[in-house]
Design a protein around this motif. Structure first.
Motif, short mmCIF file in Angstrom:
data_model
loop_
_atom_site.label_atom_id
_atom_site.label_comp_id
_atom_site.label_asym_id
_atom_site.label_seq_id
_atom_site.Cartn_x
_atom_site.Cartn_y
_atom_site.Cartn_z
N VAL A 123 -4.96 19.16 10.53
CA VAL A 123 -3.63 19.59 10.97
C VAL A 123 -3.67 20.03 12.43
O VAL A 123 -2.82 19.65 13.24
CB VAL A 123 -3.08 20.72 10.06
CG1 VAL A 123 -1.82 21.34 10.64
CG2 VAL A 123 -2.79 20.18 8.67
N GLY A 124 -4.68 20.83 12.79
CA GLY A 124 -4.83 21.27 14.18
C GLY A 124 -5.06 20.09 15.12
O GLY A 124 -4.51 20.04 16.22
N LEU A 125 -5.84 19.10 14.67
CA LEU A 125 -6.09 17.92 15.48
C LEU A 125 -4.81 17.13 15.71
O LEU A 125 -4.56 16.66 16.82
CB LEU A 125 -7.15 17.04 14.81
CG LEU A 125 -7.62 15.83 15.60
CD1 LEU A 125 -8.32 16.26 16.88
CD2 LEU A 125 -8.54 14.98 14.74
N ALA A 126 -3.99 17.01 14.67
CA ALA A 126 -2.72 16.29 14.82
C ALA A 126 -1.81 17.01 15.82
O ALA A 126 -1.17 16.38 16.67
CB ALA A 126 -2.03 16.16 13.47
N VAL A 127 -1.75 18.34 15.74
CA VAL A 127 -0.90 19.10 16.65
C VAL A 127 -1.43 19.02 18.08
O VAL A 127 -0.66 18.81 19.03
CB VAL A 127 -0.77 20.57 16.17
CG1 VAL A 127 -0.04 21.42 17.19
CG2 VAL A 127 -0.05 20.62 14.83
N VAL A 128 -2.75 19.16 18.26
CA VAL A 128 -3.32 19.06 19.61
C VAL A 128 -3.12 17.64 20.15
O VAL A 128 -2.79 17.46 21.33
CB VAL A 128 -4.82 19.45 19.60
CG1 VAL A 128 -5.50 19.08 20.90
CG2 VAL A 128 -4.97 20.94 19.36
N GLY A 129 -3.29 16.64 19.30
CA GLY A 129 -3.06 15.25 19.73
C GLY A 129 -1.62 15.04 20.17
O GLY A 129 -1.35 14.37 21.18
N ALA A 130 -0.68 15.60 19.43
CA ALA A 130 0.73 15.49 19.83
C ALA A 130 0.97 16.20 21.16
O ALA A 130 1.71 15.71 22.01
CB ALA A 130 1.63 16.08 18.75
N GLY A 131 0.31 17.33 21.36
CA GLY A 131 0.45 18.05 22.63
C GLY A 131 -0.12 17.27 23.79
O GLY A 131 0.47 17.23 24.88
N VAL A 132 -1.26 16.62 23.58
CA VAL A 132 -1.85 15.79 24.64
C VAL A 132 -0.91 14.63 24.96
O VAL A 132 -0.72 14.29 26.14
CB VAL A 132 -3.25 15.30 24.23
CG1 VAL A 132 -3.77 14.23 25.17
CG2 VAL A 132 -4.23 16.47 24.17
#
Length: 174
Positions: free
Chosen positions: A78-87
């Motif tokens: 979940v954190g990876l998906a959110v960080v990926g969306a932020g990038v």
């Protein structure tokens, strides 16, 4: 770090209220130091409890190793998906850095490395905010901004005087 039940057992073995209070302060990680009083110890204990590192998963999840591992994998994804969306939002429209920090906060609920990164980031942001409030820094920034605006206005005036309202890509070559 002691669990709640170990702390409770340590407190039950003490026979007086004053010793129990001292044991509770010691279990919270704030022993009496030189030059400290009870109020200082309580404030330090509260500060340390806010800064505890480690998993914030519920106790029933921590009890089972397999369940806790799957919980960590889920939090990581979940954190990876959110960080990926932020990038992605760094180049696309959207609040990229805010979303990246939100992803780091999600990771910080489970991973110590993310908690340390988030703590470092918060400290640096608060230091920058304090520096920005310094009157000398504010005056310097205002002067630099004013000089930049004057230079940009002068350049725009020279361009308009020389070429008029013609766009730069439509200026004939001479």
């Amino acid at each position: 770090m002691k669990t709640e039940s170990e702390r409770g057992e340590a407190l039950v073995t003490q026979d007086s209220a004053s010793v129990t209070g001292a044991a509770a302060a010691g279990a919270a990680g704030s022993g009496p130091g030189p030059g400290t009083d009870a109020a200082g110890d309580a404030a330090e204990g509260d500060k340390k409890s806010d800064q505890e590192l480690g998993s914030k998963a519920p106790a029933f999840i921590k009890r089972s190793r397999a369940l806790h591992l799957s919980w960590q994998v889920g939090v990581f994804l979940v954190g990876l998906a959110v960080v990926g969306a932020g990038v992605a939002m760094l180049v696309l429209p959207g609040p990229g850095w805010v979303v990246i920090f939100a992803g780091m906060a999600i990771w910080a609920t489970e991973f110590v490395w993310a908690q340390l990164v988030l703590r470092w980031t918060k400290r640096k942001v608060s230091e920058a905010a304090q520096r920005a409030l310094d009157p000398r820094v504010r005056r310097r920034n205002l002067i630099i901004t004013t000089i930049g605006v004057v230079i940009c206005t002068a350049l725009a005036a020279v361009y308009l005087w020389k070429f008029g309202l013609t766009m730069p890509w439509k200026i004939p070559q001479q």
